[in-house]
Design a protein around this motif. Structure first.
Motif, short mmCIF file in Angstrom:
data_model
loop_
_atom_site.label_atom_id
_atom_site.label_comp_id
_atom_site.label_asym_id
_atom_site.label_seq_id
_atom_site.Cartn_x
_atom_site.Cartn_y
_atom_site.Cartn_z
N GLY A 32 0.83 -1.21 0.00
CA GLY A 32 0.00 0.00 0.00
C GLY A 32 0.86 1.25 0.00
N ALA A 33 2.15 1.11 -0.33
CA ALA A 33 3.08 2.24 -0.33
C ALA A 33 2.85 3.13 -1.55
CB ALA A 33 4.52 1.74 -0.32
N PHE A 34 2.60 4.41 -1.30
CA PHE A 34 2.40 5.38 -2.37
C PHE A 34 3.30 6.59 -2.16
CE2 PHE A 34 -1.43 2.94 -2.97
CZ PHE A 34 -1.71 3.05 -4.34
N VAL A 35 3.64 7.22 -3.25
CA VAL A 35 4.50 8.40 -3.21
C VAL A 35 4.07 9.35 -4.32
CG1 VAL A 35 6.26 7.40 -4.74
CG2 VAL A 35 6.93 9.11 -3.04
N THR A 36 4.25 10.64 -4.12
CA THR A 36 3.83 11.62 -5.13
C THR A 36 4.91 11.81 -6.18
OG1 THR A 36 4.73 13.54 -3.95
CG2 THR A 36 2.47 12.86 -3.40
N SER A 37 4.49 12.30 -7.34
CA SER A 37 5.44 12.59 -8.42
C SER A 37 6.43 13.67 -7.97
CB SER A 37 4.69 13.07 -9.67
OG SER A 37 3.83 14.15 -9.37
N ASP A 38 5.97 14.57 -7.10
CA ASP A 38 6.83 15.64 -6.58
C ASP A 38 7.96 15.06 -5.73
OD1 ASP A 38 7.38 18.50 -6.12
OD2 ASP A 38 6.80 18.08 -4.05
N THR A 39 7.63 14.09 -4.88
CA THR A 39 8.64 13.45 -4.05
C THR A 39 9.63 12.67 -4.91
OG1 THR A 39 7.15 13.28 -2.15
CG2 THR A 39 9.01 11.76 -2.19
N ILE A 40 9.13 12.00 -5.94
CA ILE A 40 10.00 11.26 -6.87
C ILE A 40 10.99 12.21 -7.53
CG2 ILE A 40 10.07 9.91 -9.01
CD1 ILE A 40 7.27 8.83 -8.22
N LYS A 41 10.49 13.37 -7.98
CA LYS A 41 11.34 14.36 -8.66
C LYS A 41 12.43 14.87 -7.71
CE LYS A 41 12.38 17.40 -11.94
NZ LYS A 41 13.41 18.19 -11.26
N LYS A 42 12.07 15.18 -6.47
CA LYS A 42 13.04 15.69 -5.50
C LYS A 42 14.10 14.63 -5.20
CE LYS A 42 10.00 19.04 -3.25
NZ LYS A 42 9.20 19.37 -2.03
N ALA A 43 13.67 13.37 -5.12
CA ALA A 43 14.62 12.28 -4.86
C ALA A 43 15.59 12.14 -6.03
CB ALA A 43 13.86 10.97 -4.64
N GLN A 44 15.07 12.24 -7.27
CA GLN A 44 15.92 12.18 -8.46
C GLN A 44 16.94 13.31 -8.45
OE1 GLN A 44 12.82 12.31 -11.40
NE2 GLN A 44 12.81 10.09 -11.72
N ASP A 45 16.49 14.49 -8.05
CA ASP A 45 17.39 15.65 -7.98
C ASP A 45 18.50 15.45 -6.96
OD1 ASP A 45 15.86 16.89 -9.90
OD2 ASP A 45 14.75 18.16 -8.49
N ASN A 46 18.24 14.56 -5.98
CA ASN A 46 19.24 14.27 -4.95
C ASN A 46 20.02 12.99 -5.25
OD1 ASN A 46 19.14 16.18 -2.43
ND2 ASN A 46 17.02 15.97 -3.10
N GLY A 47 19.94 12.55 -6.51
CA GLY A 47 20.77 11.43 -6.94
C GLY A 47 20.18 10.05 -6.77
N VAL A 48 18.93 9.96 -6.35
CA VAL A 48 18.30 8.65 -6.17
C VAL A 48 17.89 8.10 -7.54
CG1 VAL A 48 16.41 7.35 -5.10
CG2 VAL A 48 17.42 9.30 -3.91
N LYS A 49 18.28 6.88 -7.83
CA LYS A 49 17.98 6.26 -9.12
C LYS A 49 16.61 5.60 -9.07
CE LYS A 49 22.83 5.48 -10.30
NZ LYS A 49 23.89 4.47 -10.60
N VAL A 50 15.59 6.42 -9.28
CA VAL A 50 14.22 5.93 -9.28
C VAL A 50 13.51 6.49 -10.50
CG1 VAL A 50 13.48 7.85 -7.78
CG2 VAL A 50 12.05 5.80 -7.98
N LEU A 51 12.73 5.63 -11.17
CA LEU A 51 12.01 6.02 -12.38
C LEU A 51 10.60 5.45 -12.35
CD1 LEU A 51 14.73 5.25 -15.09
CD2 LEU A 51 14.01 7.53 -14.38
N ILE A 52 9.69 6.16 -12.99
CA ILE A 52 8.33 5.63 -13.17
C ILE A 52 8.39 4.67 -14.35
CG2 ILE A 52 5.95 6.21 -13.75
CD1 ILE A 52 6.60 9.05 -12.53
N LYS A 53 7.88 3.47 -14.16
CA LYS A 53 7.93 2.46 -15.21
C LYS A 53 7.16 2.95 -16.45
CE LYS A 53 8.30 -1.50 -12.08
NZ LYS A 53 7.63 -2.72 -11.57
N LYS A 54 7.65 2.57 -17.60
CA LYS A 54 7.02 2.97 -18.86
C LYS A 54 5.57 2.53 -18.92
CE LYS A 54 7.79 2.81 -23.87
NZ LYS A 54 8.64 2.26 -24.97
N GLY A 55 4.71 3.46 -19.29
CA GLY A 55 3.29 3.16 -19.44
C GLY A 55 2.47 3.29 -18.17
N GLU A 56 3.14 3.57 -17.04
CA GLU A 56 2.42 3.69 -15.77
C GLU A 56 1.88 5.11 -15.59
OE1 GLU A 56 1.55 1.40 -13.81
OE2 GLU A 56 2.82 -0.28 -14.39
N HIS A 57 0.72 5.21 -14.97
CA HIS A 57 0.08 6.50 -14.74
C HIS A 57 -0.25 6.67 -13.26
CE1 HIS A 57 -0.37 7.05 -19.07
NE2 HIS A 57 -0.81 5.79 -19.13
N GLY A 58 -0.13 7.90 -12.78
CA GLY A 58 -0.42 8.19 -11.38
C GLY A 58 -1.90 8.44 -11.14
N LYS A 59 -2.25 8.50 -9.88
CA LYS A 59 -3.64 8.76 -9.46
C LYS A 59 -3.72 10.17 -8.89
CE LYS A 59 -7.92 7.78 -8.47
NZ LYS A 59 -8.90 7.65 -9.56
#
Length: 323
Positions: free
Chosen positions: A93-120
């Motif tokens: 049930g773990a969820f995270v916002t696109s904003d948090t993902i972007k900030k993590a990427q900016d801090n060097g975290v290698k995380v990506l949204i899988k191709k074809g996936e859409h957020g809620k």
């Protein structure tokens, strides 16, 4: 003289305009409410609502929670993200916002949204709309979790140091430390609870049967309380059907406005009815969580006991009554 080489007839021009893609306007609060209301209605009708019992008469749902804080979602976000997790077939049930993902990427975290996936898209407390992704929709979800847990730990330590220096102050911030992500993702093994909403009861004086506690918010509040206390809710087929019918009726009410002190039915569907129901359910949740812990002899916010302290003996379902 007009250049006729590139000219078109009026008929062709009008035809081209009709075929042009429509310009998408930003969704209003009313639009989003209409979309969520329809999703809620469809999930009740087709049986995909995660808060309905399975074939064994059990509601066994893991909490949807925010990876950025390790806090369980509440009210409408809990319902619609739980629905999203079920639709995705996700084990978490773990969820995270696109904003948090972007900030993590900016801090060097290698995380990506899988191709074809859409957020809620869901509206949060301040009225802003956040796009939520389940951990199963991400590449590098474990690395993201590690980064966010370290961030939460640092915030916790910062607050602890501040409270030591200022003992008269209370803890603040969106911090919920203690391995709660593992807690929320673990199986619901704390015990079974018998649902008391829409319960067939016999009047002791008249001997006649009646349906007690026929309240959709109360039913949903018991589901939410069971989820957060790692319990399973036992629901009879009759209770499930009565809840479903009552909920469908409730979310299909029409909007009533007040004019000159009189109530006037506008005839327009009240798409915010689902929000009202879920906000009431969240208030019921608090009442039932307290009642569950009280009956089990545990503190209101006590963490889950270690698995090895548990007995393998099967327990009878508890009957929890909110105060």
């Amino acid at each position: 003289m007009a250049d006729t080489n590139n000219s078109v007839t009026l008929e062709k021009f009008e035809s081209a305009v009709v075929e042009m893609p429509a310009i998408k306007k930003p969704l209003t609060k009313y639009d989003r409410a209409a979309i969520l209301s329809k999703e809620f209605e469809n999930s009740l009708k087709d049986g995909t609502m995660p808060f309905l019992p399975n074939e064994q008469g059990v509601v066994d749902v893991k909490c949807a929670y925010n990876m950025n804080s390790n806090k369980a979602h509440k009210a409408h976000t809990q319902l619609f993200l739980s629905m999203r997790a079920k639709k995705l077939g996700s084990p978490t049930g773990a969820f995270v916002t696109s904003d948090t993902i972007k900030k993590a990427q900016d801090n060097g975290v290698k995380v990506l949204i899988k191709k074809g996936e859409h957020g809620k898209d869901l509206e949060v407390k301040d009225g802003s709309v956040m796009k939520w992704f389940n951990a199963s929709q991400l590449e590098g979800a474990d690395e993201l979790r590690k980064y966010l847990d370290e961030k939460i730990q640092k915030e916790f330590e910062k607050q602890e140091a501040y409270l030591k220096e200022n003992p008269d102050k209370k803890r603040g911030g969106n911090v919920n430390l203690g391995g709660n992500n593992q807690y929320y993702d673990s199986p619901n093994t704390e015990g079974d609870i018998a649902c008391t909403a829409f319960k067939r009861t016999v009047n002791e004086k008249t001997g006649k049967e009646y349906i007690a506690n026929a309240d959709t918010a109360d039913y949903l509040g018991q589901v939410l309380a069971a989820m957060q206390t790692k319990s399973r809710l036992i629901v009879t087929p009759e209770q499930a059907e009565l809840f479903k019918n009552a909920a469908l009726k409730e979310i299909n009410t029409t909007f009533v406005k007040i004019e000159n002190g009189k109530q006037i039915d506008t005839g327009k569907k009240d798409y915010f009815a689902v929000y009202k129901m879920l906000n009431s359910a969240d208030n019921a949740r608090k009442k039932y969580i307290e009642a569950i812990h009280e009956q089990r002899g545990t503190a209101y916010k006590q963490q889950k006991a270690a698995p090895e302290q548990k007995t393998a003996k099967k327990k009878e379902p508890e009957t929890i009554h909110g105060r």
